[in-house]
Design an enzyme around this catalytic site. Sequence first.
Site, short mmCIF file in Angstrom:
data_model
loop_
_atom_site.label_atom_id
_atom_site.label_comp_id
_atom_site.label_asym_id
_atom_site.label_seq_id
_atom_site.Cartn_x
_atom_site.Cartn_y
_atom_site.Cartn_z
N CYS A 89 0.68 -0.20 2.88
CA CYS A 89 2.11 -0.94 3.03
C CYS A 89 1.78 -1.27 4.49
CB CYS A 89 2.81 -0.07 2.59
SG CYS A 89 4.71 -0.81 3.35
N HIS A 97 -0.37 -7.78 15.59
CA HIS A 97 -1.22 -6.81 14.93
C HIS A 97 -1.01 -6.72 13.41
CE1 HIS A 97 -3.07 -2.43 14.24
NE2 HIS A 97 -4.21 -3.21 14.65
N ARG A 136 10.00 -2.85 -3.32
CA ARG A 136 8.63 -3.39 -4.09
C ARG A 136 7.82 -1.80 -4.58
NH1 ARG A 136 10.56 -6.94 -1.05
NH2 ARG A 136 10.22 -9.30 -1.74
N1 LIG Z 1 0.66 -0.75 11.36
C1 LIG Z 1 -0.09 -0.30 10.04
C2 LIG Z 1 -1.34 0.16 10.13
N2 LIG Z 1 -2.11 0.23 11.13
C3 LIG Z 1 -3.13 0.90 11.10
C4 LIG Z 1 -4.37 0.50 10.56
O1 LIG Z 1 -4.41 0.08 9.30
C5 LIG Z 1 -5.78 1.17 10.98
O2 LIG Z 1 -5.60 2.33 10.19
C6 LIG Z 1 -5.87 1.44 12.23
O3 LIG Z 1 -5.99 0.02 12.99
C7 LIG Z 1 -7.26 2.09 12.45
O4 LIG Z 1 -8.45 1.46 12.07
N3 LIG Z 1 -1.86 0.40 8.99
C8 LIG Z 1 -1.12 0.48 7.69
O5 LIG Z 1 -1.44 0.63 6.65
N4 LIG Z 1 0.16 -0.05 7.71
C9 LIG Z 1 0.84 -0.58 8.97
O6 LIG Z 1 2.21 -0.81 9.04
C1 LIG Z 2 0.96 -3.82 11.29
C2 LIG Z 2 0.99 -2.84 12.30
O1 LIG Z 2 -0.20 -2.61 13.13
C3 LIG Z 2 2.44 -2.71 13.35
O2 LIG Z 2 3.19 -1.64 12.75
C4 LIG Z 2 2.12 -2.18 14.72
O3 LIG Z 2 3.51 -2.18 15.33
P1 LIG Z 2 3.45 -2.99 16.84
O4 LIG Z 2 3.00 -4.48 16.55
O5 LIG Z 2 4.94 -2.87 16.97
O6 LIG Z 2 2.70 -2.35 17.54
#
Ligand SMILES: Nc1c(NC[C@H](O)[C@H](O)[C@H](O)CO)[nH]c(=O)[nH]c1=O
Ligand SMILES: CC(=O)[C@@H](O)COP(=O)(O)O
Length: 158
Positions: A89, A97, A136
Amino acid sequence: MATALHNLSDYDTEKVPDASNMCFGIVVAEWNKEITGALLNGAVSTLEKHGALPENIHVKTVPGSFELIYGARQMSLNGNYDAVIILGCVIRGETPHFDYICEGVTYGIARLNTTSEIPIIFGLLTTEDLQQAKDRSGGRLGNKGDECAVDAIKMAKF
Ligand SMILES: Nc1c(NC[C@H](O)[C@H](O)[C@H](O)CO)[nH]c(=O)[nH]c1=O
Ligand SMILES: CC(=O)[C@@H](O)COP(=O)(O)O
């Protein structure tokens, strides 16, 4: 069709093959574990509803959705599974990001499906906010985990 027009947990049970002789791998991300845990529960319960044995459902966790790619590849290479399901998710934050993670995981899993000997089912929620994810993962729009389990059974027989 938008999920709002098609509940993720609605499907024709008569069109789902018997899964009693199948073995499944599930890779689930720890990020947003309230959501991914609900996805996992839906996937496992649906696999078992269609005959899969608990001992034939192997679950491994990874830190985040980006690691689902590596986890899915490792599971797909060990030769024990008829299908692998990835569950994660990603929820939009303040920076781009979100876009890079979603695009990267989508591309990575799609690419794996072009080389893997078994199907890898894409159970990644990519939502604007937590409520959309709740909707969902067992909420008003059903459970993406249910859908992925049905798709895994169908594709295992492809
Ligand atoms: N922001 C979310 C992440 N971020 C972490 C990345 O998936 C990954 O683990 C990191 O960049 C190190 O490689 N992951 C999610 O599953 N959901 C998010 O909302
Ligand atoms: C999808 C992500 O990595 C995100 O949740 C990280 O949050 P941010 O863009 O506010 O640093």
